[in-house]
Scaffold this motif. Structure first.
Motif, PDB file in Angstrom:
ATOM      1  N   ILE A 144       1.225  -1.124  -0.353  1.00 18.54           N
ATOM      2  CA  ILE A 144      -0.020   0.019  -0.435  1.00 18.54           C
ATOM      3  C   ILE A 144       0.801   0.802   0.425  1.00 18.54           C
ATOM      4  O   ILE A 144       1.445   1.077   0.644  1.00 18.54           O
ATOM      5  N   LEU A 145       0.484   1.913  -1.051  1.00 17.03           N
ATOM      6  CA  LEU A 145       1.417   3.261  -0.692  1.00 17.03           C
ATOM      7  C   LEU A 145       0.233   4.198  -0.327  1.00 17.03           C
ATOM      8  O   LEU A 145      -0.890   4.836  -0.875  1.00 17.03           O
ATOM      9  N   GLY A 146       0.823   4.990   0.719  1.00 21.78           N
ATOM     10  CA  GLY A 146      -0.462   5.703   1.432  1.00 21.78           C
ATOM     11  C   GLY A 146       0.245   7.387   1.135  1.00 21.78           C
ATOM     12  O   GLY A 146       2.222   7.781   0.423  1.00 21.78           O
ATOM     13  N   ASP A 157       0.080  11.946   1.295  1.00 19.87           N
ATOM     14  CA  ASP A 157      -1.045  12.808   2.096  1.00 19.87           C
ATOM     15  C   ASP A 157      -0.393  14.247   0.819  1.00 19.87           C
ATOM     16  O   ASP A 157       1.290  14.701   0.824  1.00 19.87           O
ATOM     17  N   PRO A 158      -1.168  14.414  -0.060  1.00 19.34           N
ATOM     18  CA  PRO A 158      -0.811  15.598  -0.730  1.00 19.34           C
ATOM     19  C   PRO A 158      -0.631  17.136  -0.225  1.00 19.34           C
ATOM     20  O   PRO A 158      -1.268  17.706   0.571  1.00 19.34           O
ATOM     21  N   GLY A 159       0.601  18.212  -1.266  1.00 13.97           N
ATOM     22  CA  GLY A 159       0.530  19.030  -0.554  1.00 13.97           C
ATOM     23  C   GLY A 159       1.083  19.094  -2.327  1.00 13.97           C
ATOM     24  O   GLY A 159       1.673  18.987  -3.502  1.00 13.97           O
ATOM     25  N   LEU A 160       1.111  20.608  -2.424  1.00 15.21           N
ATOM     26  CA  LEU A 160       1.715  21.577  -3.781  1.00 15.21           C
ATOM     27  C   LEU A 160       4.005  21.795  -4.039  1.00 15.21           C
ATOM     28  O   LEU A 160       4.367  21.559  -4.301  1.00 15.21           O
ATOM     29  N   ARG A 161       3.819  22.317  -2.681  1.00 16.52           N
ATOM     30  CA  ARG A 161       4.753  23.161  -2.234  1.00 16.52           C
ATOM     31  C   ARG A 161       5.501  21.340  -1.641  1.00 16.52           C
ATOM     32  O   ARG A 161       6.939  20.305  -2.273  1.00 16.52           O
ATOM     33  N   VAL A 162       5.085  20.312  -1.195  1.00 11.75           N
ATOM     34  CA  VAL A 162       5.494  18.660  -0.660  1.00 11.75           C
ATOM     35  C   VAL A 162       4.607  17.543  -0.244  1.00 11.75           C
ATOM     36  O   VAL A 162       3.160  18.231   0.250  1.00 11.75           O
ATOM     37  N   THR A 163       4.446  16.576  -1.140  1.00 10.80           N
ATOM     38  CA  THR A 163       3.532  15.901  -1.036  1.00 10.80           C
ATOM     39  C   THR A 163       4.484  14.256  -0.500  1.00 10.80           C
ATOM     40  O   THR A 163       5.322  13.918  -0.823  1.00 10.80           O
ATOM     41  N   GLY A 164       3.938  13.981   0.684  1.00  6.59           N
ATOM     42  CA  GLY A 164       4.192  13.173   1.976  1.00  6.59           C
ATOM     43  C   GLY A 164       3.895  11.996   0.821  1.00  6.59           C
ATOM     44  O   GLY A 164       3.040  11.486   0.520  1.00  6.59           O
ATOM     45  N   PHE A 165       4.744  10.428   1.004  1.00  9.01           N
ATOM     46  CA  PHE A 165       4.630   9.544   0.796  1.00  9.01           C
ATOM     47  C   PHE A 165       4.729   8.598   1.544  1.00  9.01           C
ATOM     48  O   PHE A 165       6.007   7.886   2.470  1.00  9.01           O
ATOM     49  N   GLY A 166       4.518   7.757   1.685  1.00  9.80           N
ATOM     50  CA  GLY A 166       4.960   6.321   2.893  1.00  9.80           C
ATOM     51  C   GLY A 166       4.120   4.640   2.295  1.00  9.80           C
ATOM     52  O   GLY A 166       3.272   4.743   1.582  1.00  9.80           O
ATOM     53  N   VAL A 167       4.899   3.334   2.184  1.00 12.32           N
ATOM     54  CA  VAL A 167       4.751   2.466   1.514  1.00 12.32           C
ATOM     55  C   VAL A 167       5.052   1.395   2.482  1.00 12.32           C
ATOM     56  O   VAL A 167       5.723   1.355   3.552  1.00 12.32           O
ATOM     57  N   ILE A 168       3.578   1.095   2.831  1.00  8.16           N
ATOM     58  CA  ILE A 168       3.296  -0.298   3.262  1.00  8.16           C
ATOM     59  C   ILE A 168       3.306  -2.177   2.949  1.00  8.16           C
ATOM     60  O   ILE A 168       2.556  -1.982   1.589  1.00  8.16           O
ATOM     61  N   ASP A 169       3.617  -3.353   3.923  1.00 10.04           N
ATOM     62  CA  ASP A 169       3.185  -4.112   2.491  1.00 10.04           C
ATOM     63  C   ASP A 169       2.083  -4.535   3.903  1.00 10.04           C
ATOM     64  O   ASP A 169       2.293  -4.291   6.010  1.00 10.04           O
ATOM     65  N   GLN A 170       1.000  -5.279   4.052  1.00 13.29           N
ATOM     66  CA  GLN A 170       0.670  -5.806   5.362  1.00 13.29           C
ATOM     67  C   GLN A 170       0.294  -7.372   4.262  1.00 13.29           C
ATOM     68  O   GLN A 170       0.001  -7.756   3.466  1.00 13.29           O
ATOM     69  N   LEU A 221       2.569   7.739   5.306  1.00 13.20           N
ATOM     70  CA  LEU A 221       2.497   6.236   6.642  1.00 13.20           C
ATOM     71  C   LEU A 221       0.456   5.694   6.693  1.00 13.20           C
ATOM     72  O   LEU A 221       0.517   4.757   7.218  1.00 13.20           O
ATOM     73  N   ALA A 222       0.614   7.037   8.103  1.00 12.20           N
ATOM     74  CA  ALA A 222      -0.743   6.779   8.483  1.00 12.20           C
ATOM     75  C   ALA A 222      -1.848   6.561   7.807  1.00 12.20           C
ATOM     76  O   ALA A 222      -2.795   6.221   7.893  1.00 12.20           O
ATOM     77  N   CYS A 223      -1.818   7.468   6.764  1.00 11.00           N
ATOM     78  CA  CYS A 223      -3.026   6.717   5.338  1.00 11.00           C
ATOM     79  C   CYS A 223      -3.118   6.212   4.603  1.00 11.00           C
ATOM     80  O   CYS A 223      -3.912   5.170   5.403  1.00 11.00           O
ATOM     81  N   ALA A 224      -1.951   5.117   4.470  1.00 10.33           N
ATOM     82  CA  ALA A 224      -1.186   3.887   4.462  1.00 10.33           C
ATOM     83  C   ALA A 224      -1.694   2.688   5.339  1.00 10.33           C
ATOM     84  O   ALA A 224      -2.646   2.329   5.111  1.00 10.33           O
ATOM     85  N   ILE A 225      -1.534   2.930   6.778  1.00 10.22           N
ATOM     86  CA  ILE A 225      -1.889   2.337   7.594  1.00 10.22           C
ATOM     87  C   ILE A 225      -4.056   1.793   7.806  1.00 10.22           C
ATOM     88  O   ILE A 225      -4.051   0.790   8.023  1.00 10.22           O
TER      89      ILE A 225
END
Length: 190
Positions: free
Chosen positions: A20-22, A24-37, A161-165
């Motif tokens: 799962i790729l989470g 967090d969209p933003g124009l300046r900074v878009t966060g991403f987090g990848v987890i395996d479930q 990461l929280a979004c992915a969780i």
């Protein structure tokens, strides 16, 4: 520019594991987090952020987000993605810009053939912390705890990461399970 803060890009195609790729969209900074479930178990794969150059035009910045997420989709090969839903700001121009960044991100994920789910910040915080009005430090700390990370991830990566969780656990209920026997005190688990 993509800034990684750790993890590897191994494939998740082995039996029963969902990557799962989470986002967090933003124009300046878009966060991403990848987890395996795998069942109820979650494993950290990688996280970081996509940074756009504030001196570039809006279309170029949106292109950076699009290209960055396409690159991440190719590198990590997630089966599913979870994207935070934009909230309405007091400043309508900021809301519009954030919505455009989010749209560029969703378009990149869909173009990569990834199933996309959407969650509000309230749903994500409720699922991860057990409190829909938790602050960023509480989210960072719970993400660290749930994924057994050596330190708190950056705020943007932690939100992704929280979004992915939250997605991994159906968007609700995890906070109550994760904090059973624990309590929050001044933004920290006690």
């Amino acid at each position: 520019m993509i800034v990684h803060t750790g993890g590897t890009a191994t494939s998740a195609s082995n039996g029963g594991i969902v990557r799962i790729l989470g986002v967090d969209p933003g124009l300046r900074v878009t966060g991403f987090g990848v987890i395996d479930q795998c069942g109820q178990k979650l494993a950290y794969v990688g996280s970081g952020c996509i940074r756009s150059n504030e001196k570039e035009s809006l279309p170029q910045r949106l292109g950076t987000i699009y290209a960055g997420l396409r690159e991440l989709a190719e590198k990590y090969r997630p089966q599913q993605a979870a994207v935070e839903i934009v909230f309405v700001n007091v400043n309508s121009q900021s809301t519009l810009l954030l919505g455009q960044a989010r749209g560029a991100g969703i378009a990149a994920l869909v173009a990569s053939g990834i199933e996309v789910a959407e969650y509000t910040a309230l749903q994500v915080k409720q699922a991860v912390v057990g409190n829909g009005h938790a602050d960023k430090t509480q989210v960072q700390h719970m993400v660290r705890r749930l994924l057994s990370l050596p330190g708190d991830p950056s705020p943007d990566a932690a939100d992704a990461l929280a979004c992915a969780i939250a997605h991994a656990h159906g968007g609700q209920g995890l906070g109550a399970l994760a904090t059973r026997g624990l309590r929050m005190h001044k933004g920290r688990l006690a």
